[in-house]
Design a protein around this motif. Structure first.
Motif, PDB file in Angstrom:
ATOM      1  N   ASP A  40       0.818  -1.218   0.000  1.00  7.87           N
ATOM      2  CA  ASP A  40       0.000   0.000   0.000  1.00  7.87           C
ATOM      3  C   ASP A  40       0.854   1.271   0.000  1.00  7.87           C
ATOM      4  O   ASP A  40       0.335   2.336   0.239  1.00  7.87           O
ATOM      5  CB  ASP A  40      -0.967   0.008   1.192  1.00  7.87           C
ATOM      6  CG  ASP A  40      -0.313   0.374   2.509  1.00  7.87           C
ATOM      7  OD1 ASP A  40       0.922   0.277   2.620  1.00  7.87           O
ATOM      8  OD2 ASP A  40      -1.034   0.766   3.432  1.00  7.87           O
ATOM      9  N   TRP A  41       2.132   1.188  -0.256  1.00  6.72           N
ATOM     10  CA  TRP A  41       3.175   2.209  -0.300  1.00  6.72           C
ATOM     11  C   TRP A  41       3.750   2.550   1.062  1.00  6.72           C
ATOM     12  O   TRP A  41       4.857   3.033   1.160  1.00  6.72           O
ATOM     13  CB  TRP A  41       2.761   3.496  -1.043  1.00  6.72           C
ATOM     14  CG  TRP A  41       1.814   4.402  -0.316  1.00  6.72           C
ATOM     15  CD1 TRP A  41       0.456   4.425  -0.452  1.00  6.72           C
ATOM     16  CD2 TRP A  41       2.126   5.408   0.645  1.00  6.72           C
ATOM     17  NE1 TRP A  41      -0.090   5.361   0.377  1.00  6.72           N
ATOM     18  CE2 TRP A  41       0.916   6.000   1.058  1.00  6.72           C
ATOM     19  CE3 TRP A  41       3.305   5.883   1.209  1.00  6.72           C
ATOM     20  CZ2 TRP A  41       0.853   7.008   2.002  1.00  6.72           C
ATOM     21  CZ3 TRP A  41       3.235   6.895   2.156  1.00  6.72           C
ATOM     22  CH2 TRP A  41       2.019   7.451   2.525  1.00  6.72           C
ATOM     23  N   THR A  55      -4.973   6.622   5.674  1.00  4.25           N
ATOM     24  CA  THR A  55      -4.368   7.633   4.807  1.00  4.25           C
ATOM     25  C   THR A  55      -5.293   7.925   3.640  1.00  4.25           C
ATOM     26  O   THR A  55      -6.035   7.048   3.192  1.00  4.25           O
ATOM     27  CB  THR A  55      -2.985   7.183   4.287  1.00  4.25           C
ATOM     28  OG1 THR A  55      -2.418   8.241   3.508  1.00  4.25           O
ATOM     29  CG2 THR A  55      -3.070   5.919   3.459  1.00  4.25           C
ATOM     30  N   GLU A  56      -5.246   9.149   3.180  1.00  9.47           N
ATOM     31  CA  GLU A  56      -6.016   9.558   1.998  1.00  9.47           C
ATOM     32  C   GLU A  56      -5.217   9.327   0.721  1.00  9.47           C
ATOM     33  O   GLU A  56      -5.780   9.382  -0.367  1.00  9.47           O
ATOM     34  CB  GLU A  56      -6.383  11.045   2.107  1.00  9.47           C
ATOM     35  CG  GLU A  56      -7.282  11.381   3.287  1.00  9.47           C
ATOM     36  CD  GLU A  56      -8.667  10.761   3.153  1.00  9.47           C
ATOM     37  OE1 GLU A  56      -9.216  10.742   2.034  1.00  9.47           O
ATOM     38  OE2 GLU A  56      -9.190  10.284   4.171  1.00  9.47           O
ATOM     39  N   LEU A  57      -3.922   9.076   0.861  1.00  8.61           N
ATOM     40  CA  LEU A  57      -3.063   8.928  -0.316  1.00  8.61           C
ATOM     41  C   LEU A  57      -3.181   7.539  -0.913  1.00  8.61           C
ATOM     42  O   LEU A  57      -3.104   6.533  -0.211  1.00  8.61           O
ATOM     43  CB  LEU A  57      -1.604   9.189   0.059  1.00  8.61           C
ATOM     44  CG  LEU A  57      -1.266  10.596   0.493  1.00  8.61           C
ATOM     45  CD1 LEU A  57       0.187  10.676   0.925  1.00  8.61           C
ATOM     46  CD2 LEU A  57      -1.550  11.584  -0.624  1.00  8.61           C
ATOM     47  N   SER A  58      -3.357   7.500  -2.211  1.00  8.97           N
ATOM     48  CA  SER A  58      -3.400   6.242  -2.945  1.00  8.97           C
ATOM     49  C   SER A  58      -2.248   6.265  -3.939  1.00  8.97           C
ATOM     50  O   SER A  58      -2.309   6.946  -4.953  1.00  8.97           O
ATOM     51  CB  SER A  58      -4.735   6.090  -3.661  1.00  8.97           C
ATOM     52  OG  SER A  58      -4.749   4.921  -4.440  1.00  8.97           O
ATOM     53  N   LEU A  59      -1.192   5.546  -3.606  1.00  9.09           N
ATOM     54  CA  LEU A  59       0.004   5.510  -4.442  1.00  9.09           C
ATOM     55  C   LEU A  59       0.333   4.067  -4.796  1.00  9.09           C
ATOM     56  O   LEU A  59      -0.054   3.146  -4.074  1.00  9.09           O
ATOM     57  CB  LEU A  59       1.189   6.123  -3.689  1.00  9.09           C
ATOM     58  CG  LEU A  59       1.064   7.595  -3.319  1.00  9.09           C
ATOM     59  CD1 LEU A  59       2.175   8.003  -2.363  1.00  9.09           C
ATOM     60  CD2 LEU A  59       1.087   8.449  -4.564  1.00  9.09           C
ATOM     61  N   ARG A 110      -0.869  12.779  -8.561  1.00  7.63           N
ATOM     62  CA  ARG A 110      -2.105  11.990  -8.506  1.00  7.63           C
ATOM     63  C   ARG A 110      -3.290  12.825  -8.043  1.00  7.63           C
ATOM     64  O   ARG A 110      -4.417  12.571  -8.430  1.00  7.63           O
ATOM     65  CB  ARG A 110      -1.924  10.774  -7.614  1.00  7.63           C
ATOM     66  CG  ARG A 110      -1.007   9.731  -8.221  1.00  7.63           C
ATOM     67  CD  ARG A 110      -0.741   8.571  -7.315  1.00  7.63           C
ATOM     68  NE  ARG A 110      -1.739   7.523  -7.280  1.00  7.63           N
ATOM     69  CZ  ARG A 110      -1.994   6.644  -8.233  1.00  7.63           C
ATOM     70  NH1 ARG A 110      -1.350   6.726  -9.377  1.00  7.63           N
ATOM     71  NH2 ARG A 110      -2.858   5.689  -8.069  1.00  7.63           N
ATOM     72  N   THR A 111      -3.046  13.814  -7.184  1.00  8.29           N
ATOM     73  CA  THR A 111      -4.153  14.608  -6.651  1.00  8.29           C
ATOM     74  C   THR A 111      -4.363  15.902  -7.410  1.00  8.29           C
ATOM     75  O   THR A 111      -5.339  16.599  -7.185  1.00  8.29           O
ATOM     76  CB  THR A 111      -3.916  14.949  -5.167  1.00  8.29           C
ATOM     77  OG1 THR A 111      -2.742  15.753  -5.057  1.00  8.29           O
ATOM     78  CG2 THR A 111      -3.764  13.700  -4.329  1.00  8.29           C
TER      79      THR A 111
END
Length: 128
Positions: free
Chosen positions: A57-58, A81-85, A122-123
């Motif tokens: 999930d990074w 986390t809100e980050l999707s990497l 990405r964002t």
């Protein structure tokens, strides 16, 4: 402090030392996580057996031996986390760094790109 780890869900790495994670706050450090019942390796260097994005999930997991050296324990963050990497193991340099961590040079692995830059792309946010 010898190691770094992406632990709490932002693109800044936390400090991994001995069997705990601290966050640098600018005014010092704040304890984020303690790992109980385990021991670090390499004497005063106090490193984990491995740190790497094992689950994909990074964010990184850390592997320690138990205090009696009879087993390994894998620790993963529970922070949302809100980050999707993409998973870090998808990066060739990062995979190589994980391999050398276990065979030659015990230091944290680094990807070939900046996570902050990747998150901004990405964002749609401006790059830092």
């Amino acid at each position: 402090m010898n190691f770094l780890v992406w632990w709490d869900g932002d693109t800044s790495r936390e400090l991994l030392d001995d069997t705990h994670v601290d966050k640098y706050t600018g005014d010092g450090t704040e304890r984020v996580q303690d790992f109980d019942g385990v021991a670090s390796n390499n004497g005063t260097k106090a490193t984990p057996a491995l740190s790497a994005d094992l689950m994909g999930d990074w964010r990184e997991e850390v592997v320690f031996r138990t205090e009696d050296s009879s087993a390994l324990r894998i620790f993963s963050t529970t922070e949302p986390t809100e980050l999707s990497l993409p998973g870090l193991m998808e990066d060739r340099q990062y995979r190589l760094a994980v391999a050398w961590q276990n065979t030659a040079y015990n230091q944290p692995p680094h990807p070939s790109y900046s996570l902050a830059d990747a998150a901004a792309r990405r964002t749609g946010d401006p790059l830092p």
